[in-house]
Design an enzyme around this catalytic site. Structure first.
Site, PDB file in Angstrom:
ATOM      1  N   LEU A   1       3.176  -1.013  -1.233  1.00  0.00           N
ATOM      2  CA  LEU A   1       3.667  -1.454   0.084  1.00  0.00           C
ATOM      3  C   LEU A   1       3.439  -0.316   1.068  1.00  0.00           C
ATOM      4  O   LEU A   1       3.464   0.864   0.686  1.00  0.00           O
ATOM      5  CB  LEU A   1       5.160  -1.770   0.019  1.00  0.00           C
ATOM      6  CG  LEU A   1       5.578  -2.987  -0.806  1.00  0.00           C
ATOM      7  CD1 LEU A   1       7.105  -3.140  -0.792  1.00  0.00           C
ATOM      8  CD2 LEU A   1       4.922  -4.262  -0.292  1.00  0.00           C
ATOM      9  N   ASP A   2       3.253  -0.664   2.332  1.00  0.00           N
ATOM     10  CA  ASP A   2       3.091   0.351   3.377  1.00  0.00           C
ATOM     11  C   ASP A   2       4.376   1.176   3.519  1.00  0.00           C
ATOM     12  O   ASP A   2       5.467   0.708   3.163  1.00  0.00           O
ATOM     13  CB  ASP A   2       2.805  -0.309   4.734  1.00  0.00           C
ATOM     14  CG  ASP A   2       1.510  -1.082   4.731  1.00  0.00           C
ATOM     15  OD1 ASP A   2       0.621  -0.745   3.916  1.00  0.00           O
ATOM     16  OD2 ASP A   2       1.382  -2.019   5.537  1.00  0.00           O
ATOM     17  N   VAL A   3       4.240   2.326   4.121  1.00  0.00           N
ATOM     18  CA  VAL A   3       5.399   3.211   4.299  1.00  0.00           C
ATOM     19  C   VAL A   3       6.521   2.528   5.101  1.00  0.00           C
ATOM     20  O   VAL A   3       7.710   2.750   4.847  1.00  0.00           O
ATOM     21  CB  VAL A   3       4.944   4.556   4.937  1.00  0.00           C
ATOM     22  CG1 VAL A   3       4.465   4.387   6.370  1.00  0.00           C
ATOM     23  CG2 VAL A   3       6.029   5.614   4.865  1.00  0.00           C
TER      24      VAL A   3
ATOM     25  N   HIS B   1      -3.147  -3.643   4.289  1.00  0.00           N
ATOM     26  CA  HIS B   1      -2.302  -4.070   5.431  1.00  0.00           C
ATOM     27  C   HIS B   1      -2.477  -5.575   5.740  1.00  0.00           C
ATOM     28  O   HIS B   1      -2.499  -5.977   6.910  1.00  0.00           O
ATOM     29  CB  HIS B   1      -2.685  -3.302   6.704  1.00  0.00           C
ATOM     30  CG  HIS B   1      -2.418  -1.831   6.662  1.00  0.00           C
ATOM     31  ND1 HIS B   1      -1.405  -1.263   5.930  1.00  0.00           N
ATOM     32  CD2 HIS B   1      -3.044  -0.810   7.283  1.00  0.00           C
ATOM     33  CE1 HIS B   1      -1.417   0.052   6.091  1.00  0.00           C
ATOM     34  NE2 HIS B   1      -2.411   0.352   6.893  1.00  0.00           N
TER      35      HIS B   1
ATOM     36  N   LYS C   1       0.011  -7.693   8.096  1.00  0.00           N
ATOM     37  CA  LYS C   1      -0.021  -7.186   9.488  1.00  0.00           C
ATOM     38  C   LYS C   1      -1.338  -7.555  10.155  1.00  0.00           C
ATOM     39  O   LYS C   1      -1.364  -7.954  11.332  1.00  0.00           O
ATOM     40  CB  LYS C   1       0.142  -5.663   9.504  1.00  0.00           C
ATOM     41  CG  LYS C   1       1.518  -5.202   9.053  1.00  0.00           C
ATOM     42  CD  LYS C   1       1.560  -3.694   8.977  1.00  0.00           C
ATOM     43  CE  LYS C   1       2.855  -3.216   8.355  1.00  0.00           C
ATOM     44  NZ  LYS C   1       2.767  -1.877   7.829  1.00  0.00           N
TER      45      LYS C   1
END
Ligand code: URA
Length: 232
Positions: free
Chosen positions: A100-102, A183, A186
């Site tokens: 997962l992204d930060v 990503h 998004k």
């Protein structure tokens, strides 16, 4: 498995410490003194260290509720790694199954079993990953069909695979993806002119994030949860 690896994985001692113990005649395999670190041992062998029987090392399977600000990586850069949240020996041995992204929160699965992790991340197994996304602008009904038909992402050759979009409120949607591009959520909304402000992963295939886990908390998966990935 080599004896030194077996002992290190089961006890948390380093390989160097284990070698010292072997040298000091503290290890017996099936009743015989053993000094060779490369000796192969299997689950059915009886391994005794300093008089105590050592169980065969087992793979660990973990679910974590990832908080904001942590990276799903073994390397720490500007941000701490999620591995630091898991107070177990040998966390470096864990594979993170689907990053997962930060700035994304929610379900992260980790295991020592690389094959199990591969089933989760490989698009061939078509495990759905469900996210709740909060958008900057209202979500148009037309997004549903666009997600279903596939979206052209900037820099990608192929359209995204059919994805499901459920509108939960004016600016909140539930998205189910069957692939995992960089990503992706998004970028899909960005391609439609909207911006994801918050993103949270609720489930991976049959495994849903446990409501009892606060952000930053983790637990071992049940045997049924582990098996559900192989059966799914
Ligand atoms: N899609 C994203 O854009 N970010 C994530 O962290 C996961 C899926």
């Amino acid at each position: 498995m080599r004896l030194d690896k077996y002992l290190a994985q089961s006890t948390g001692f380093s390989r160097k410490e284990v070698k010292r113990m072997l040298h000091a005649e503290e290890v017996r395999v099936n009743g015989e003194l053993e000094k060779n670190p490369a000796r192969k041992v299997a689950e059915e062998d009886e391994v005794i260290l300093d008089g105590y029987e050592i169980e065969a090392p087992r793979d660990r399977y973990i679910m974590l509720n990832k908080p904001l600000g942590y990276v799903c990586s073994h390397d720490e850069g500007d941000h701490a790694s999620v591995l630091g949240l898991i107070e177990l020996p040998r966390v470096d041995n864990l594979t993170i199954a689907g990053r997962l992204d930060v700035d994304t929160t929610g379900l992260v699965l980790l295991s020592d079993n690389g094959q199990w992790c591969h089933r989760i991340t490989s698009p061939r197994h078509k495990l759905g990953k469900i996210y709740e996304a909060t958008l900057a602008d209202p979500i148009d009904e037309s997004y549903i069909e666009k997600f279903e038909r596939g979206i052209q992402l900037n820099g990608d050759k192929e359209l995204t695979k059919p994805a499901k979009l459920e509108i939960l409120s004016e600016q909140v949607a539930r998205v189910e993806l069957f692939e995992g591009r960089y990503h992706q959520v998004k970028r899909m909304f960005a391609a439609l002119g909207n911006k994801v402000e918050e993103l949270h992963r609720e489930s991976i295939g049959p495994i849903a994030l446990d409501d009892d886990l606060y952000e930053g908390e983790w637990r071992e998966l049940t045997d049924d949860e582990v098996a559900s990935i192989f059966n799914g």
